[in-house]
Design an enzyme around this catalytic site. Sequence first.
Site, PDB file in Angstrom:
ATOM      1  N   GLU A 103      81.740  65.321  31.933  1.00  0.00           N
ATOM      2  CA  GLU A 103      81.314  65.793  30.608  1.00  0.00           C
ATOM      3  C   GLU A 103      80.430  67.007  30.842  1.00  0.00           C
ATOM      4  O   GLU A 103      79.272  66.885  31.240  1.00  0.00           O
ATOM      5  CB  GLU A 103      80.561  64.691  29.856  1.00  0.00           C
ATOM      6  N   CYS A 139      74.670  69.938  24.444  1.00  0.00           N
ATOM      7  CA  CYS A 139      75.895  70.478  25.044  1.00  0.00           C
ATOM      8  C   CYS A 139      76.908  70.924  23.995  1.00  0.00           C
ATOM      9  O   CYS A 139      77.731  71.796  24.261  1.00  0.00           O
ATOM     10  CB  CYS A 139      76.524  69.463  25.989  1.00  0.00           C
TER      11      CYS A 139
END
Length: 458
Positions: A210, A244
């Site tokens: 990720e 993010c």
Amino acid sequence: MLDISLQVNRQREFFNKGKTLEYSFRLEALRKLSSTISEMESEIVAALASDLNKSEIESFMTEIGIVQSEIKYAIKNLAKWIKKRKHKTPLMLFPAKSYSIPEPYGVVLIMSPWNYPFMLTIIPLIGAIAAGNCPILKPSAYSPAVSNVIYKLISNCFDDNYCSVILGSRKENKELLKQRFDYIFFTGSLAVGQLVMEAASRYLTPITLELGGKSPVIVDKTSDIDLAAKRLVFGKYMNAGQTCVAPDYVLVDKNKKTELIEKLQYYINYCYPKNTNDEVIDYPQIINQKHFERLCQLMHDENIVIGGKTYPEKLSIEPTVLVDVSFDAPIMQEEIFGPLLPIIEYEKLDEAISEIQSRPKPLALYLFSSDKSVWRKIEKNITFGGGCINDCLMHVSSLYLPFGGVGDSGIGNYHGKASFDTFSHYKSMVNKSTKIDFDVRYRPYDEKKEKLIHKLLN
């Protein structure tokens, strides 16, 4: 220092005993995790305030509350998830039954980042527990207060032969990546993700990465500018931009640029008021000096129209908007990961699409538009991990949507059922009847058998 190799072996020995395969064991582990988080909530909030200056409500909304929702969802659905799945059986295999069985990988490593240090450690853990694995957690050294709380939390919940936490920094990371794990789940930067993937390749260890990247926003001529600005301010400046999936830059129709900037100014003032010392109230800080200086450098020589003020003693940068930013500028060469929002105008939508297509595939994309044909065009022509139409960030909060990146922004996904699937290997089975045995597949083959085989397989 803890002997990491010994710890991995201890957990593998525990896994091989088969206790984690039982539904009751997994269910009890999830319940224990949830109750202990509730008992330690004030400590978790204090740790998040220490590392990131997060307010109590932001800590609950973006970390603790989301984690508890994930645990509750896993507890509710675990009995269904662990059942074998029936599949159709082709005529060639008749008579037989076909099914697949979800089974845990074994000893799994979860490496988490510092920006949402509690949530991004525990949500993967929920999936690993639900799937029946023995997890080893490695929280970030950049958020030491939260890492220590996670260590205490897991120690209070579980025997470390089953689930453990490794504290430390690069030395410990390197030692962990030398070990043979059955699965690795990593959340962090592209550069470190590449090192993790390289290390995993030594043992052909399956991984989830990720990562991040520059998540774009498109604001077209049909968009509701007031609502777009309101939701952009929410999405960009949450956690001081250290998210993010935060909007990294905005591509706006040139006829809407001025209005968008005006509305961004209004909502920044409204959502982030200042005290008498001209400091934003209840506002997270930048994680450390290194990242603070990096962000200050990215602003250098750029045209700042909103904000831009820095507070070095508090590692704080107020919500900032920059305009007329060049795609060649330093701020456009890396993920910003801070409260700086570049605005770039476009004349034609196809130009905006081409700019995004020419860059690495982003983790998220956000489109503000009232035109359904534009929705379809963006969804069809741009590859990205996930996103929203007329909103920001909110796709990440859904228990029913898998979350993950593509290309440079990541491999694999999780959240809800997807977390269970990520940490499970699906073992395919054919259970063949012994009562009947058609001899068509057996040698010797004659013309009759050949015709029948062709018919069955076609």
